[in-house]
Design an enzyme around this catalytic site. Structure first.
Site, PDB file in Angstrom:
ATOM      1  N   ASP A  32       0.828  -1.199   0.000  1.00  0.00           N
ATOM      2  CA  ASP A  32       0.000   0.000   0.000  1.00  0.00           C
ATOM      3  C   ASP A  32       0.866   1.256   0.000  1.00  0.00           C
ATOM      4  OD1 ASP A  32      -2.277   1.484  -0.017  1.00  0.00           O
ATOM      5  OD2 ASP A  32      -2.934   0.958   2.006  1.00  0.00           O
ATOM      6  N   TYR A  84       6.712 -10.181   6.865  1.00  0.00           N
ATOM      7  CA  TYR A  84       6.721  -8.722   7.003  1.00  0.00           C
ATOM      8  C   TYR A  84       7.480  -8.363   8.273  1.00  0.00           C
ATOM      9  CZ  TYR A  84       3.092  -7.942   3.427  1.00  0.00           C
ATOM     10  OH  TYR A  84       2.381  -7.858   2.256  1.00  0.00           O
TER      11      TYR A  84
END
Length: 410
Positions: free
Chosen positions: A129, A183
């Site tokens: 994003d 992540y």
């Protein structure tokens, strides 16, 4: 009895005929699509006649311009701070737009592929994003055999670098073949200070104690396993099967100091896939629990059918670290034709880029803007209780909602 059996037989025949008609309709629709697709190609004989009437002559075909392209996997690193996400978005500065422009310039892709990138079989492993960086992003795309990476990188913005290219199988898809994603979330340790302390005065000097760090690690471990994370995303119900996700591990590094002298830790989470905002909400609730804004009982309730009001940690600090291809590597990495997608030869270069472009940006921004402190000031506004006004949609509608995965949107 006989009449009932006859009726069942008639109904059976009717269903069979309906199914055959439906099958024929699908075949006809596919035939029409193929016909329409063929019509998109230029009829050069007709085009040449039109051009000749206007005094224009088409240049003769040069065989040298026909470049053979093969399916490849590319290793990409980028700092997303100044970009509106990974995926191409008309009118926006995105990672893919910069990548495709340079690919076209170096003739890695054709003009047709630049306009419709699907022609070159492009696929990303994860769609980050706005503002989110990637240390080791992987994409699949058809590329020429002869590539000059140094010249290619010279035309990219300094926040984006392509470190490696590997030939892969014809059916390889960077997203579908990815069996896990890791992540990281890097944040100042002051985020875990007690909610009763005045953190504004501690931002630059706070040091996390071994006991408090252990509590952080124990809280993160509560997320591991297959659980229902409908509370950690938006517009998904508890009954939606896609709300269940498998978290393989969730750990914390030991504390370290940034060049600005602020103490940080890096949280590391590995899972098969993630939903929109899932990681940031997991981190947000973990911080609230460690600080004492709420208790671990809230996390237990969040994994049940209740719809709770949970905080979402800031985007700064979130990085797509690694995409894993263990199954692909086991099957094709030792076949003598393809290399495993481990990128060991490029690791030293990647690490330098991560420190120079990604982590330095996180440290600098936190030191100057104090994003975490601003966010900590909002934690007491959350009830950590049932959210009656925000009922989730029915599970049957969940597939219609766009952006359900972090690997598609986080």
């Amino acid at each position: 009895m006989s009449e009932a059996l006859d009726k069942l037989e008639v109904e059976k025949e009717a269903r069979k005929e309906a199914k055959e008609l439906e099958s024929e309709a699908v075949k006809e629709a596919n035939r029409i699509k193929r016909t329409l697709k063929r019509k998109k190609w230029v009829d050069w004989k007709e085009q040449d006649e039109k051009d000749a009437a206007n005094g224009v002559k088409r240049a003769p075909f040069d065989p040298a311009e026909r470049i053979k392209r093969k399916k490849s996997a590319i290793l990409l690193s980028y700092c997303g701070a100044n970009f509106y996400g990974m995926q191409r978005n008309p009118g926006m500065q995105t990672i893919e737009e910069e990548l495709f422009k340079v690919m076209l310039k170096h003739k890695w892709i054709t003009e047709e592929s630049f306009e419709q990138i699907q022609i070159s079989c492009f696929q990303r492993a994860a769609r980050t994003d706005k503002g989110v960086s990637a240390a080791r992003q992987v994409c699949s795309v058809k590329l020429p055999e002869e590539l000059d990476l140094e010249a290619f990188n010279a035309d990219l913005p300094q926040q984006i670098r392509l470190f490696g290219v590997e030939r892969v199988t014809k059916g390889f898809n960077a997203k579908d073949q990815c069996n896990a994603r890791t992540y990281t979330y890097t944040l100042p340790t002051v985020a875990f200070a007690s909610f009763e302390e005045k953190v504004e005065d501690l931002h630059d000097t706070f040091q996390i104690s071994p006991e408090l760090l252990q509590k952080v690690k124990e809280t993160l471990k509560l997320y591991e396993g297959t659980k229902n994370f409908h509370n950690f995303t938006s517009k998904k119900s508890f009954l939606d099967p896609s709300s269940k996700r498998f978290i393989m591990s969730f750990t914390s590094s030991e504390p370290f100091r940034s060049p600005q002298g602020i103490e940080f830790v890096t949280l590391n989470v590995k899972g098969q896939s993630f939903m929109l905002h899932q990681i940031r909400k997991m981190v947000g609730l973990a911080i609230a629990i460690v600080r004492g804004n709420t208790t671990a009982a809230t996390l237990e309730r969040a994994l049940t059918e209740e719809r709770l009001d949970l905080p979402m940690a800031p985007g700064l600090g979130l990085v797509l670290d690694t995409v894993h291809y263990e199954r692909y590597n086991d099957r094709y990495g030792k076949d003598g034709i393809h290399n495993p997608l481990t990128w060991q030869a490029q690791e030293a270069q990647v690490q330098k880029f991560i420190e120079r472009e990604i982590f330095s940006q996180i440290y600098k921004t936190e030191a100057e803007q104090r994003n975490m402190l601003d966010w900590l000031g909002t934690l007491h506004y959350h009830s950590y209780d049932t959210r009656a006004e925000d009922a989730p949609p029915a599970s049957s509608d969940s597939k219609k909602i766009k952006g359900g995965d972090d690997d598609n949107d986080e």
